[in-house]
Write a protein that holds these residues in place. Structure first.
Motif, PDB file in Angstrom:
ATOM      1  N   VAL A  56       0.869  -1.201   0.049  1.00 48.72           N
ATOM      2  CA  VAL A  56      -0.067  -0.114   0.038  1.00 48.72           C
ATOM      3  C   VAL A  56       0.958   1.210   0.079  1.00 48.72           C
ATOM      4  O   VAL A  56       1.630   1.270   0.877  1.00 48.72           O
ATOM      5  N   TYR A  57       0.796   2.063  -0.943  1.00 53.32           N
ATOM      6  CA  TYR A  57       1.685   3.067  -1.115  1.00 53.32           C
ATOM      7  C   TYR A  57       1.103   4.373  -1.799  1.00 53.32           C
ATOM      8  O   TYR A  57       0.034   4.248  -2.157  1.00 53.32           O
ATOM      9  N   GLY A  58       2.069   5.532  -2.005  1.00 55.14           N
ATOM     10  CA  GLY A  58       1.303   6.415  -2.561  1.00 55.14           C
ATOM     11  C   GLY A  58       0.833   6.751  -4.012  1.00 55.14           C
ATOM     12  O   GLY A  58       0.285   7.778  -4.489  1.00 55.14           O
ATOM     13  N   GLY A  59       0.890   5.638  -4.691  1.00 52.15           N
ATOM     14  CA  GLY A  59       0.328   5.440  -5.917  1.00 52.15           C
ATOM     15  C   GLY A  59       1.113   6.240  -7.198  1.00 52.15           C
ATOM     16  O   GLY A  59       0.627   6.193  -8.385  1.00 52.15           O
ATOM     17  N   SER A  60       2.281   6.529  -6.847  1.00 49.08           N
ATOM     18  CA  SER A  60       3.058   7.242  -7.833  1.00 49.08           C
ATOM     19  C   SER A  60       3.925   6.084  -8.769  1.00 49.08           C
ATOM     20  O   SER A  60       4.415   4.916  -8.381  1.00 49.08           O
ATOM     21  N   SER A  61       4.148   6.573 -10.075  1.00 48.89           N
ATOM     22  CA  SER A  61       5.008   5.791 -10.848  1.00 48.89           C
ATOM     23  C   SER A  61       6.662   6.128 -10.894  1.00 48.89           C
ATOM     24  O   SER A  61       7.449   5.451 -11.410  1.00 48.89           O
ATOM     25  N   ILE A  62       6.828   7.374  -9.967  1.00 46.79           N
ATOM     26  CA  ILE A  62       8.327   7.835 -10.119  1.00 46.79           C
ATOM     27  C   ILE A  62       8.989   7.577  -8.737  1.00 46.79           C
ATOM     28  O   ILE A  62       8.629   7.216  -7.805  1.00 46.79           O
TER      29      ILE A  62
END
Length: 188
Positions: free
Chosen positions: A37-43
């Motif tokens: 579960v994390y912040g959803g970013s691709s970078i």
């Protein structure tokens, strides 16, 4: 432990060791069948840990505020992407979904997320483990600050022990399995 929230930088940092550590954590999560579960970013480190979990056959849930999703940094290949309106909603949703919290190197946002869940644990809003993955000794200054807080009696030793600190993902996750929350903070 089924789901772990991971807080980390949206950049890769100055050392290749940070990305390597994020990849090691991603592999360990997938190996143990623990959903990210994390912040959803691709970078940045966020993207590195998510990409690794997914490439290793694991599951990744991203929680991203609409403002950041509109900047086209949201990860498009996640198991699930939850879009919320505010950063506050993001943090609350991640806390609700997670059985524990791991912090990789990152900036002020990463520290703010860590201190919020750490503080919530002190006052009894959750009894979930919080850990710092001390990649490349990144958190040594923070560890010194914790010790200073204890010396100056602004932090009780039992709460300092709530921050599980390890250099290797496997060791950190092993300690999570045996975590017992201390009694909640009293104001005497």
């Amino acid at each position: 432990m089924q789901r772990l929230a991971v807080y980390c930088g949206s950049s890769l940092g100055a050392s290749e060791a940070y990305k390597t550590g994020a990849i090691q954590l991603g592999k360990e999560l997938a190996k143990r069948n623990i959903t990210l579960v994390y912040g959803g970013s691709s970078i940045g480190l966020m993207g590195a840990v998510a990409n690794t979990v997914l490439s290793e056959g694991g599951h990744a849930i991203g929680v991203i505020p609409r403002l950041l999703a509109e900047r086209e940094i949201s990860h498009k290949g996640l198991t699930e992407l939850i879009t919320v309106e505010t950063m506050h909603e993001r943090k609350a949703k991640m806390m609700e979904l997670a059985d524990g919290f791991v912090v990789l190197p990152g900036g002020t946002g990463t520290l703010e997320e860590f201190f919020e869940v750490f503080t919530w644990g002190q006052i009894g809003l959750h009894q979930k483990p919080c850990g710092l993955l001390n990649i490349n000794h990144y958190y040594e200054p923070l560890i010194s600050l914790f010790n200073h807080m204890i010396d100056q009696r602004f932090l009780q030793e039992k709460f300092r022990a709530m921050a599980i600190i390890e250099d290797e993902p496997a060791a950190l996750l092993d300690k999570f399995l045996n975590y017992e929350a201390p009694p909640i903070k009293s104001f005497e």
